[in-house]
Scaffold this motif. Structure first.
Motif, PDB file in Angstrom:
ATOM      1  N   GLU A  53       0.863  -1.172   0.000  1.00 22.83           N
ATOM      2  CA  GLU A  53       0.000   0.000   0.000  1.00 22.83           C
ATOM      3  C   GLU A  53       0.903   1.225   0.000  1.00 22.83           C
ATOM      4  OE1 GLU A  53      -3.860  -1.539   2.541  1.00 22.83           O
ATOM      5  OE2 GLU A  53      -2.376  -0.275   3.547  1.00 22.83           O
ATOM      6  N   CYS A  56      -0.294   7.738   1.157  1.00 19.42           N
ATOM      7  CA  CYS A  56      -0.175   9.061   0.545  1.00 19.42           C
ATOM      8  C   CYS A  56      -0.046  10.154   1.601  1.00 19.42           C
ATOM      9  CB  CYS A  56      -1.386   9.338  -0.338  1.00 19.42           C
ATOM     10  SG  CYS A  56      -1.591   8.103  -1.646  1.00 19.42           S
ATOM     11  N   ARG A  61      -4.649   5.770   0.878  1.00 21.49           N
ATOM     12  CA  ARG A  61      -3.820   4.600   0.567  1.00 21.49           C
ATOM     13  C   ARG A  61      -4.222   4.042  -0.791  1.00 21.49           C
ATOM     14  NH1 ARG A  61      -1.537   1.504   5.404  1.00 21.49           N
ATOM     15  NH2 ARG A  61      -1.584   3.084   7.035  1.00 21.49           N
ATOM     16  N   ARG A  62      -3.252   3.566  -1.512  1.00 25.83           N
ATOM     17  CA  ARG A  62      -3.482   2.912  -2.797  1.00 25.83           C
ATOM     18  C   ARG A  62      -2.817   1.551  -2.734  1.00 25.83           C
ATOM     19  NH1 ARG A  62      -6.239   6.675  -2.473  1.00 25.83           N
ATOM     20  NH2 ARG A  62      -6.434   8.434  -3.882  1.00 25.83           N
TER      21      ARG A  62
END
Length: 100
Positions: A53, A56, A61-62
């Motif tokens: 993850e 950011c 979160r990505r």
């Protein structure tokens, strides 16, 4: 080549030849790695194993998984976090400087 903790590096790096540098980065389960843009400069990053993850700067979160290809330069990221139960293995692939 070995990865973090002396673990054998994945077999993929040898496939790129002498024109490329391949660096293995391992983030242990539940662990995080502070984002340092210079560490990823000019590299295409392959998530070879596990999950990552991107945490950011704005708190979002990505998530990414095995086989995803990332460009980690110039992003508003604070950290790379491994939410999984196995080590996350990232391969940072960049061109070697041309020889004169």
């Amino acid at each position: 080549m070995t990865g973090a903790g002396g673990n054998p590096a994945p077999s993929l790096p040898g496939r790129f030849g002498p024109s490329f540098d391949v660096r293995t980065v391992v983030v242990e389960p539940g662990g995080s790695r502070v984002y340092d843009e210079a560490e990823w400069r000019g590299a295409i990053v392959l998530l070879e194993r596990g999950r990552i993850e991107l945490v950011c700067s704005d708190g979002g979160r990505r998530a990414f998984g095995r086989g995803d290809v990332l460009w980690l330069e110039g992003l508003p990221v604070r950290a790379l976090h491994n939410p999984g139960r196995e080590p996350a293995v990232l391969l940072a692939i960049s061109r070697r400087p041309a020889r004169r």
